[in-house]
Design a protein around this motif. Structure first.
Motif, PDB file in Angstrom:
ATOM      1  N   VAL A 409       0.851  -1.191   0.000  1.00 36.42           N
ATOM      2  CA  VAL A 409       0.000   0.000   0.000  1.00 36.42           C
ATOM      3  C   VAL A 409       0.888   1.243   0.000  1.00 36.42           C
ATOM      4  O   VAL A 409       1.658   1.459   0.920  1.00 36.42           O
ATOM      5  CB  VAL A 409      -1.016   0.009   1.171  1.00 36.42           C
ATOM      6  CG1 VAL A 409      -2.078  -1.072   0.961  1.00 36.42           C
ATOM      7  CG2 VAL A 409      -0.359  -0.186   2.536  1.00 36.42           C
ATOM      8  N   ASP A 410       0.803   2.007  -1.085  1.00 40.58           N
ATOM      9  CA  ASP A 410       1.557   3.266  -1.210  1.00 40.58           C
ATOM     10  C   ASP A 410       0.605   4.360  -0.756  1.00 40.58           C
ATOM     11  O   ASP A 410      -0.349   4.699  -1.456  1.00 40.58           O
ATOM     12  CB  ASP A 410       1.982   3.437  -2.673  1.00 40.58           C
ATOM     13  CG  ASP A 410       2.616   4.802  -2.936  1.00 40.58           C
ATOM     14  OD1 ASP A 410       2.797   5.590  -1.994  1.00 40.58           O
ATOM     15  OD2 ASP A 410       2.922   5.078  -4.121  1.00 40.58           O
ATOM     16  N   THR A 411       0.849   4.893   0.440  1.00 43.59           N
ATOM     17  CA  THR A 411      -0.125   5.768   1.093  1.00 43.59           C
ATOM     18  C   THR A 411       0.282   7.230   0.990  1.00 43.59           C
ATOM     19  O   THR A 411       1.299   7.635   1.530  1.00 43.59           O
ATOM     20  CB  THR A 411      -0.243   5.390   2.582  1.00 43.59           C
ATOM     21  OG1 THR A 411       1.019   5.620   3.219  1.00 43.59           O
ATOM     22  CG2 THR A 411      -0.617   3.926   2.752  1.00 43.59           C
ATOM     23  N   TRP A 412      -0.534   8.010   0.318  1.00 44.41           N
ATOM     24  CA  TRP A 412      -0.255   9.449   0.224  1.00 44.41           C
ATOM     25  C   TRP A 412      -1.064  10.205   1.271  1.00 44.41           C
ATOM     26  O   TRP A 412      -2.275  10.033   1.378  1.00 44.41           O
ATOM     27  CB  TRP A 412      -0.605  10.001  -1.165  1.00 44.41           C
ATOM     28  CG  TRP A 412      -0.465  11.496  -1.187  1.00 44.41           C
ATOM     29  CD1 TRP A 412       0.690  12.204  -1.367  1.00 44.41           C
ATOM     30  CD2 TRP A 412      -1.495  12.461  -0.945  1.00 44.41           C
ATOM     31  NE1 TRP A 412       0.436  13.554  -1.248  1.00 44.41           N
ATOM     32  CE2 TRP A 412      -0.880  13.734  -0.994  1.00 44.41           C
ATOM     33  CE3 TRP A 412      -2.866  12.367  -0.674  1.00 44.41           C
ATOM     34  CZ2 TRP A 412      -1.601  14.921  -0.811  1.00 44.41           C
ATOM     35  CZ3 TRP A 412      -3.590  13.549  -0.475  1.00 44.41           C
ATOM     36  CH2 TRP A 412      -2.958  14.810  -0.559  1.00 44.41           C
ATOM     37  N   GLN A 414      -0.451  13.773   4.430  1.00 41.56           N
ATOM     38  CA  GLN A 414       0.382  14.873   4.908  1.00 41.56           C
ATOM     39  C   GLN A 414       0.150  15.108   6.404  1.00 41.56           C
ATOM     40  O   GLN A 414      -0.883  14.697   6.938  1.00 41.56           O
ATOM     41  CB  GLN A 414      -0.005  16.180   4.201  1.00 41.56           C
ATOM     42  CG  GLN A 414      -0.175  16.082   2.716  1.00 41.56           C
ATOM     43  CD  GLN A 414      -0.585  17.398   2.094  1.00 41.56           C
ATOM     44  OE1 GLN A 414      -1.652  17.919   2.403  1.00 41.56           O
ATOM     45  NE2 GLN A 414       0.259  17.949   1.237  1.00 41.56           N
ATOM     46  N   THR A 415       1.076  15.841   7.013  1.00 42.14           N
ATOM     47  CA  THR A 415       0.893  16.247   8.408  1.00 42.14           C
ATOM     48  C   THR A 415      -0.491  16.891   8.564  1.00 42.14           C
ATOM     49  O   THR A 415      -1.202  16.643   9.534  1.00 42.14           O
ATOM     50  CB  THR A 415       1.983  17.267   8.806  1.00 42.14           C
ATOM     51  OG1 THR A 415       3.254  16.684   8.540  1.00 42.14           O
ATOM     52  CG2 THR A 415       1.881  17.646  10.270  1.00 42.14           C
ATOM     53  N   GLU A 416      -0.846  17.702   7.588  1.00 41.44           N
ATOM     54  CA  GLU A 416      -2.093  18.460   7.642  1.00 41.44           C
ATOM     55  C   GLU A 416      -3.329  17.560   7.568  1.00 41.44           C
ATOM     56  O   GLU A 416      -4.403  17.953   8.013  1.00 41.44           O
ATOM     57  CB  GLU A 416      -2.163  19.434   6.456  1.00 41.44           C
ATOM     58  CG  GLU A 416      -1.153  20.563   6.494  1.00 41.44           C
ATOM     59  CD  GLU A 416       0.188  20.207   5.843  1.00 41.44           C
ATOM     60  OE1 GLU A 416       0.530  19.005   5.787  1.00 41.44           O
ATOM     61  OE2 GLU A 416       0.899  21.133   5.415  1.00 41.44           O
ATOM     62  N   GLY A 498      -0.442  21.463  -2.016  1.00 44.01           N
ATOM     63  CA  GLY A 498       0.964  21.775  -2.274  1.00 44.01           C
ATOM     64  C   GLY A 498       1.642  20.721  -3.129  1.00 44.01           C
ATOM     65  O   GLY A 498       2.821  20.846  -3.453  1.00 44.01           O
ATOM     66  N   ASP A 499       0.914  19.680  -3.500  1.00 42.57           N
ATOM     67  CA  ASP A 499       1.466  18.621  -4.348  1.00 42.57           C
ATOM     68  C   ASP A 499       0.914  18.702  -5.762  1.00 42.57           C
ATOM     69  O   ASP A 499      -0.215  19.139  -5.974  1.00 42.57           O
ATOM     70  CB  ASP A 499       1.095  17.236  -3.786  1.00 42.57           C
ATOM     71  CG  ASP A 499       2.007  16.803  -2.649  1.00 42.57           C
ATOM     72  OD1 ASP A 499       3.211  17.094  -2.714  1.00 42.57           O
ATOM     73  OD2 ASP A 499       1.510  16.178  -1.699  1.00 42.57           O
ATOM     74  N   GLY A 500       1.731  18.231  -6.695  1.00 39.03           N
ATOM     75  CA  GLY A 500       1.262  18.035  -8.054  1.00 39.03           C
ATOM     76  C   GLY A 500       0.850  16.580  -8.228  1.00 39.03           C
ATOM     77  O   GLY A 500       1.318  15.716  -7.487  1.00 39.03           O
TER      78      GLY A 500
END
Ligand code: 6R9
Length: 647
Positions: A409-412, A414-416, A498-500
């Protein structure tokens, strides 16, 4: 460009928590009727007073508010401990694996409950009350989890600061949230090396703005002699031992803060990302259960440090709220040797393993032998987090570490975001190496073009989220306006990540990396502005510009351009001194990998540094500089190209 497909393993799917059909129908429900969906999921948490409200959200910058379950009352530590005592009291909550391979121990839920109660009583006795901020600057030892949960138990707000941060970075975080009490250790221990944590705290507390700190609690880790200042500094061990092992959990509103965690942005100082209690716990525990396909007998190991958000949500809160066994590892992947991860997997029969691409790439370089030496037969699922995983590393992780039989599992996230937002569910979604695949329940990603128009179908652009989820951050501590500006002004009505990202014809998301001035070094976010201000704080530096560059192991490296003050001459000694200076100012993770002398920097006529050009030079792509005609002095570029450090 849709990549190779690794279909769901039917044997895995047969027992999985979520199958393909269930994913489709639950996802559809979660986005069409979030109110009812999250009302049901909110029930997974024990509430002291139940919620009647579910979602109360506006992403409109003029009326921004994010509230979930907001009339509910709970206690996060009681959810992670007390509610497991009847059925899982003797189950191992934490397996501690020390830096030294001979140092490990198991802590049951009952023991952890008692430890947390003692620590919570101690904090109360030291005058910490609901809402007070407590900084935790500890190595990866069980006391770190105990300290976090003790804060949660009394409604205090913790701010964990990674042990690799410098005294100045620690001081900045203490000052920003006016911390009352600091919990640290005499020294940390990583890869056989000692980290002078207490000495760092002493130094931090000499900095302006830190006088709010009344008490420093010191955990004895290595037993090294440290200076103790009375009455400020006290030994944790002696004090907790004298406390009662019962401590009534404080009733906490769902929207009362649980923690602050500082993270780098594109401008200014790190932001204090604020997470609250109810929605965060619902989301962290729910994603942990489904993404890792959690079973009661799993041994789950996330290698992240508690100093990062992954350590908060997926070492401590998610797993413990789910009554899982979570492994805390104090050491590093290559000490005593590069087989360490797999030795630990065998030693504790780890079934679920979650790490970062940078670690995988570093281990990949050592070849297959250190992995093959261990059996790894217990593993059944692998996870990745922190940065895009390149397909080569994905394939190696799958073929070598997982022996071709463990889904990845490639999990995207963020802290936010508080928890995982885009990820495969192993029993439901076919994997494509390099793609985080599909949104989790309730998550509505969209891709916008440069004009802010939402695009349909296969496309590439900036990644936004058009609706809220319970784990979302609520504000920047002490600076709500910065929260609004950073995340909700660029694309009105949406959260900007903030990501593309790219979306392929199958609706899979491929995160392409940060589109702002944030560098992702080994999965850790470093703001270029922070490194620049550290450099210009050096007496010999006139100006600095920092960009990311490709790096085989770290994903991205830090590339600094430095202009010296008139009369100062570049030298190798000065280059080393400046790199050491940044290390000392921010911490080792921010050390520039490359430092190029820049007689001057490319600027627009209005004086703005053209980072686009500097990035291309650092990427060794001088033929892709684009239009340089708007520069005030186009001739500065030729020199920088000639002297570039990566070729
Ligand atoms: C959880 C965490 C967040 C940034 C994020 C993105 C990058 C994280 C990723 C990923 C591609 C993944 N990122 N996971 N990029 N694929 N699976 O890492 O939080 O430290 O705040 O970093 O990391 O760029 O915006 P944080």
């Amino acid at each position: 460009m849709s990549g190779k497909i690794y279909p769901v393993d039917p044997a895995f799917a047969a027992k999985a928590r979520v199958t393909g059909e269930q994913y489709e129908s639950l996802y559809a429900e979660s986005v069409s009727d979030p109110e009812n969906f999250w009302r049901r999921i909110g029930g997974r948490v024990d509430w002291i007073a139940p919620f009647s409200q579910v979602k109360d959200v506006s992403f409109d910058a003029d009326d921004l508010h994010i509230r979930w379950y907001h009339d509910g009352v709970l206690n996060v530590s009681a959810n992670c401990l007390d509610r497991h005592l009847t059925h899982r009291g003797d189950k191992t909550a934490i397996i501690f694996e020390g830096d030294d391979p001979n140092d490990s121990r198991h802590i049951t839920y009952r023991e952890l409950h008692a430890d947390v109660c003692r620590a919570a009583n101690l904090l109360r006795n030291l005058g910490v009350v609901k809402g007070d901020r407590v900084a935790i600057y500890l190595p990866m030892i069980p006391e770190a989890a105990v300290a976090m949960l003790a804060c949660a138990r009394i409604g205090a707000v913790h701010s964990v600061v990674f042990g690799g941060f410098s005294p100045d970075s620690l001081a900045g975080r203490i000052a920003d949230s006016q911390v009352k009490l600091v919990i640290t250790a005499d020294e940390g221990l990583r890869g056989g090396k000692k980290v002078p944590l207490k000495a760092n705290v002493d130094e931090a507390l000499t900095r302006p703005g830190t006088t709010s700190v009344e008490t420093v609690l010191v955990v004895k880790r290595t037993g090294a002699p440290v200076a103790m200042q009375t009455p400020r500094d006290r030994w944790w061990g002696a004090l907790v031992a004298g406390q009662s092992a019962e401590c009534a959990p404080e009733p906490v509103g769902a929207e009362d803060p649980l923690f602050i965690l500082y993270t780098s942005g594109s401008t200014g100082k790190p932001k204090g990302v604020l997470h609250t209690s109810g929605g965060y716990l619902v989301y962290a525990s729910y994603t942990h259960e489904l993404v890792f396909d959690l079973r009661d007998d799993d041994v789950y190991w996330c290698t992240a440090d508690v100093g990062w958000v992954t350590g908060h949500s997926y070492v401590v809160y998610g797993p413990l709220a789910n009554g899982a066994t979570t492994l805390m590892f104090e050491g590093v992947p290559n000490w005593p040797d590069t087989s360490r991860f797999w030795q630990v997997v065998d030693k504790h029969k780890v079934t679920l393993f979650y790490t970062a691409p940078t670690a995988i790439r570093a281990l990949m370089r050592e070849g297959e032998e250190p992995v093959r030496k261990a059996s790894r037969a217990s593993l059944r699922l692998l996870g990745s987090v922190g940065e895009p995983i390149n397909p080569e590393a994905w394939e190696w992780y799958h073929r070598v570490v997982g022996d071709g039989r463990c889904p990845i599992v490639d999990t995207w996230w963020q802290t936010e975001t508080g928890g995982i937002l885009i990820t495969p569910l192993a029993g439901a979604i076919d994997a494509k190496p390099g793609s985080a695949t599909k949104p989790f329940f309730g998550i509505k990603p969209a891709i916008v073009d440069t004009n802010g128009q939402v695009q349909e179908g296969a496309c590439e652009g900036n990644l936004i989220l058009t609706d809220s989820w319970p784990g979302q951050m609520r504000t920047v501590y002490g600076d709500h306006q910065r929260f609004v500006e950073t995340y909700f002004k660029t694309y009105p009505g949406a959260y900007f990540t903030g990501d593309g990202a790219r979306r392929d014809a199958d609706g899979y998301y491929w995160i392409t990396g940060r589109v702002d001035d944030v560098i992702n070094v080994s999965g850790h976010r470093i703001g270029t502005a922070e490194v620049e201000s550290a450099l210009v704080a050096h007496p010999k530096v006139a100006e600095a510009a920092v960009v990311g560059c490709p790096h085989d192991i770290k994903g991205q490296g830090i590339y600094a351009y430095v202009t010296l003050k008139a009369g100062e001459a570049p030298s190798d000694a000065l280059r080393k001194e400046l790199i050491a200076w940044v290390r000392k100012e921010i911490g080792p993770i921010a050390s520039p990998d490359f430092l190029q002398w820049a007689p001057s920097l490319p600027k627009t006529r209005s004086g703005k540094i053209m980072r686009r050009i500097l990035r291309k030079i650092a990427e060794n792509a001088p033929d892709q500089l684009g239009d340089t005609s708007t520069l005030a002095d186009p001739s500065v570029v030729a020199n920088l190209v000639d002297e570039r450090l990566i070729r």
